[in-house]
Write an enzyme that holds these catalytic residues in place. Structure first.
Site, PDB file in Angstrom:
ATOM      1  N   ALA A  14      50.552  98.819  30.477  1.00 40.50           N
ATOM      2  CA  ALA A  14      49.708 100.013  30.390  1.00 40.50           C
ATOM      3  C   ALA A  14      49.170 100.416  31.760  1.00 40.50           C
ATOM      4  CB  ALA A  14      48.561  99.773  29.409  1.00 40.50           C
ATOM      5  N   GLY A  72      53.830  91.829  30.260  1.00 37.16           N
ATOM      6  CA  GLY A  72      52.563  91.711  29.560  1.00 37.16           C
ATOM      7  C   GLY A  72      52.115  93.079  29.079  1.00 37.16           C
ATOM      8  N   CYS A  73      51.450  93.122  27.944  1.00 40.60           N
ATOM      9  CA  CYS A  73      51.080  94.419  27.359  1.00 40.60           C
ATOM     10  C   CYS A  73      50.060  95.162  28.218  1.00 40.60           C
ATOM     11  CB  CYS A  73      50.559  94.225  25.936  1.00 40.60           C
ATOM     12  SG  CYS A  73      49.219  93.017  25.768  1.00 40.60           S
ATOM     13  N   ASN A  74      49.021  94.470  28.672  1.00 43.73           N
ATOM     14  CA  ASN A  74      48.034  95.118  29.531  1.00 43.73           C
ATOM     15  C   ASN A  74      48.650  95.533  30.858  1.00 43.73           C
ATOM     16  OD1 ASN A  74      45.768  94.711  27.737  1.00 43.73           O
ATOM     17  ND2 ASN A  74      45.762  92.574  28.365  1.00 43.73           N
TER      18      ASN A  74
END
Length: 346
Positions: free
Chosen positions: A155, A150-152
């Site tokens: 990060a 997942g992108c979040n």
């Protein structure tokens, strides 16, 4: 050439995968499929000019199973059944799921955040994941089925894991606040995603520990050695198309020095082609369009906590770029192939 079919080719994640595949010297684009979109791809993804005349077909398992690789850019919960059908037809096909269906190792986590329909976990497409024992790259090198991160979650993981791995933080009481571009919400038409709602507006969502990337973050940071209690995670939609900036704060061990923090982060990403230490807090523009993530960390003035900042392009390193990087490893291709670390700025 290795032929790659893309399911969900009309969406943002599928379109980004196609953009990267067009620049890949050892992968050839095969069938383009979608759930309901039909017609030439150019009517849905006009920026992909070399594929403009290619016709979208339905999500037929038999057609997709005829490729060497299948990349799935479908909504969460839509991949599990389809991937099972494809594997039943062709057990030798490689697959990369850009959705969440195969990310979580714990069924209870899936059911708590997504509901029914948990699917078996696949190799996690984060080569830079810091873990004990076998490295993530070694796992991916042996993998035929891969789950993109997942992108979040990417990060926050990149921002937090060096401190945990170095032992200067335990993973307790992590507070993460993110500003996220609207493309991360997908292409489906929703009122709060209209331009009239988003322009000039900052919109928090999934507040109070309800965001679906939370179990993925805790799964990652436990692999790095964290205890993970009290994770606070708040994303905010920002009026930009692409990009994530995650600001992550966590307590540090007594006696931690500024050089301890810098050394932990520099050493964690030393030699990494795409996740890199930044001498100053990075912004999202420098990673836009690239497969790079930039990380900066500093000890807070009172010495009690550290603050780490990570920026990345949610569609590239946050999703499709990570998937191609992991697929390269799986195929025995140098992982940087077809991927750029150069951003687009201004």
């Amino acid at each position: 050439m290795v032929t790659v079919a893309v399911a969900g080719a009309s969406g943002y994640a599928g379109g980004e995968a196609l953009r990267l595949l067009l620049a890949h010297p050892e992968l050839e684009i095969g069938a383009l499929a979608a759930h309901s979109s039909r017609g030439p791809l150019g009517s849905h993804q006009p920026h992909l000019a070399p594929l403009a005349s290619r016709e979208l077909v339905g999500l037929e398992p038999e057609l997709l199973a005829d490729s060497d690789v299948v990349v799935l850019g479908l909504p969460h919960g839509a991949s599990g059944q389809l991937t099972a059908e494809i594997l039943a037809i062709n057990p030798d096909v490689r697959m990369v799921d850009l959705g969440a269906d195969h990310r979580l190792e714990n069924r209870g986590d899936w059911e708590a955040f997504y509901g029914e329909g948990w699917s078996e976990p696949w190799a996690y497409a984060m080569p830079e994941l810091l873990r004990t024992g076998q490295t993530q790259r070694e796992i991916l090198a042996d993998a035929k089925v891969i789950a993109a991160p997942g992108c979040n979650a990417s990060a926050v993981t990149f921002a937090a894991q060096p401190a945990i791995r170095a032992g200067i933080a335990t993973g307790e009481d992590i507070v993460a606040v993110l500003a996220v571009g609207y493309s991360g919400a997908g292409k489906a038409l929703k009122t709060h995603l209209l331009a009239s709602e988003g322009i000039g507006n900052l919109n928090p969502y999934a507040v109070g520990g309800t965001h679906r990337h939370i179990p993925e973050i805790t799964q990652n940071l436990r692999l790095a050695g964290g205890t993970l209690s009290g994770l606070s995670f708040t994303p905010v939609l920002a009026p930009v198309v692409r990009g994530i900036i995650a600001t992550v704060s966590m307590p540090v061990a007594p006696g931690t020095t500024p050089s301890d923090v810098t050394d932990a982060y520099r050493s964690a990403y030393d030699g990494e082609p795409f996740v890199r230490w930044s001498a100053t807090p990075p912004n999202t523009a420098v990673t836009t369009g690239s497969n790079s993530a930039l990380v900066h960390a500093v000890l807070d003035r009172d010495g009690q906590r550290l603050t780490a900042v990570c920026t990345l392009d949610n569609l590239v390193k946050g999703t499709a770029g990570a998937a191609i990087q992991a697929l390269n490893l799986s195929l025995g291709i140098p992982e940087e192939t077809g991927l750029s670390s150069i951003g687009v700025a201004p």
